[in-house]
Design an enzyme around this catalytic site. Structure first.
Site, PDB file in Angstrom:
ATOM      1  N   ASP A 199     -22.837 -73.468  79.571  1.00 13.15           N
ATOM      2  CA  ASP A 199     -21.880 -72.420  79.266  1.00 13.15           C
ATOM      3  C   ASP A 199     -21.112 -72.134  80.564  1.00 13.15           C
ATOM      4  OD1 ASP A 199     -20.662 -70.078  78.037  1.00 13.15           O
ATOM      5  OD2 ASP A 199     -22.108 -68.903  79.183  1.00 13.15           O
ATOM      6  N   ASP A 227     -16.493 -70.219  75.434  1.00 10.52           N
ATOM      7  CA  ASP A 227     -15.571 -69.420  74.620  1.00 10.52           C
ATOM      8  C   ASP A 227     -14.542 -68.711  75.499  1.00 10.52           C
ATOM      9  OD1 ASP A 227     -14.448 -68.373  72.360  1.00 10.52           O
ATOM     10  OD2 ASP A 227     -15.944 -66.792  72.082  1.00 10.52           O
ATOM     11  N   ASP A 268     -18.951 -68.578  81.358  1.00 10.22           N
ATOM     12  CA  ASP A 268     -19.008 -67.174  81.769  1.00 10.22           C
ATOM     13  C   ASP A 268     -20.445 -66.696  81.927  1.00 10.22           C
ATOM     14  OD1 ASP A 268     -16.257 -66.633  81.886  1.00 10.22           O
ATOM     15  OD2 ASP A 268     -16.148 -66.352  79.718  1.00 10.22           O
TER      16      ASP A 268
END
Length: 240
Positions: free
Chosen positions: A8, A96, A10
């Site tokens: 991922d 995202d 963030d």
């Protein structure tokens, strides 16, 4: 490569939410300060980025902001380890955030070449210099935000690589958020989930293990510093 390593972005690779980094110190109107308020978060950030562009925040300003976001503790050391073992790991990123910000940070950190693929929401500057954010895809997962289901992204990637005769012995997933719990739930018993300690992914895994013993199949290795991820991988290579 025998192993697939999924990151991922963030609060995993970087130590804060890049959307917060972009808005810090910049005055937003009250409706945007209140947050999504029923809107999909991706739509909210699209409006935020449009407002910033209209207020004169230039592409170079945004790039500098993303480049300056600090890496999470131990992440630089983990990347140094991975650069020495490029032949063993295939590395991808599923985020995202947005592809412009992610790519800018990875390049600034000197690690873009480690990643075979970066999957994130499309973002490109229009003729006015406004960063226009889009959704990554559509899906039917009830757990995930409408613009991205990381489980679907990971499943499609594994299917694509299988068609190319790339079979991974193990999959490792390093994340922090609730939207990382969904893909981690698809991992097999041979795989490893690395949730950041005390973050939503970690909490959701523990709840799943308590409510449905055996329901979460992967080994779980929480981390506070990415050096702990490095140590695990180092030991795994040593004993393989």
């Amino acid at each position: 490569p025998r192993f697939l390593l999924v990151f991922d972005f963030d609060e995993t690779i970087v130590d804060e939410n890049s959307d917060d980094s972009v808005t810090r110190g910049r005055a937003l109107p009250e409706p945007l300060l209140r947050g999504p308020r029923g809107r999909p978060y991706n739509d909210h950030m699209r409006l935020v980025l449009a407002f910033l562009g209209e207020q004169g925040v230039r592409p170079a300003d945004l790039r500098a902001t993303y480049e300056a976001i600090p890496l999470s503790p131990g992440m630089a050391e983990l990347f140094q380890f991975l650069s020495k073992h490029r032949q063993r790991f295939e590395i991808i990123l599923i985020s995202d955030a947005n592809v412009f910000g992610v790519e800018a940070k990875l390049r600034a950190a000197g690690v873009r070449s480690l990643f075979r693929k970066v999957f994130s929401n499309p973002a490109a500057f229009d003729r006015r210099g406004v960063l226009v954010l889009g959704p990554y895809h559509s899906h039917k997962c009830p757990r995930c935000p409408a613009n991205m289901c990381k489980r679907k992204v990971l499943a499609e990637y594994l299917e694509e690589r299988a068609r190319e005769d790339a079979e991974f012995r193990r999959v490792f997933y390093v994340g922090d958020g609730a939207n990382d719990f969904c893909p981690a739930g698809a991992l097999r018993a041979a795989d490893v989930a690395f949730p950041r300690k005390g973050y939503p992914m970690h909490r959701l895994i523990r709840e799943e293990q308590e409510e449905r013993p055996g329901g979460f199949q992967a080994e779980v290795v929480p981390w506070e510093s990415a050096v702990e991820v490095e140590r695990y991988l180092q030991e795994m290579l040593r004993t393989e």
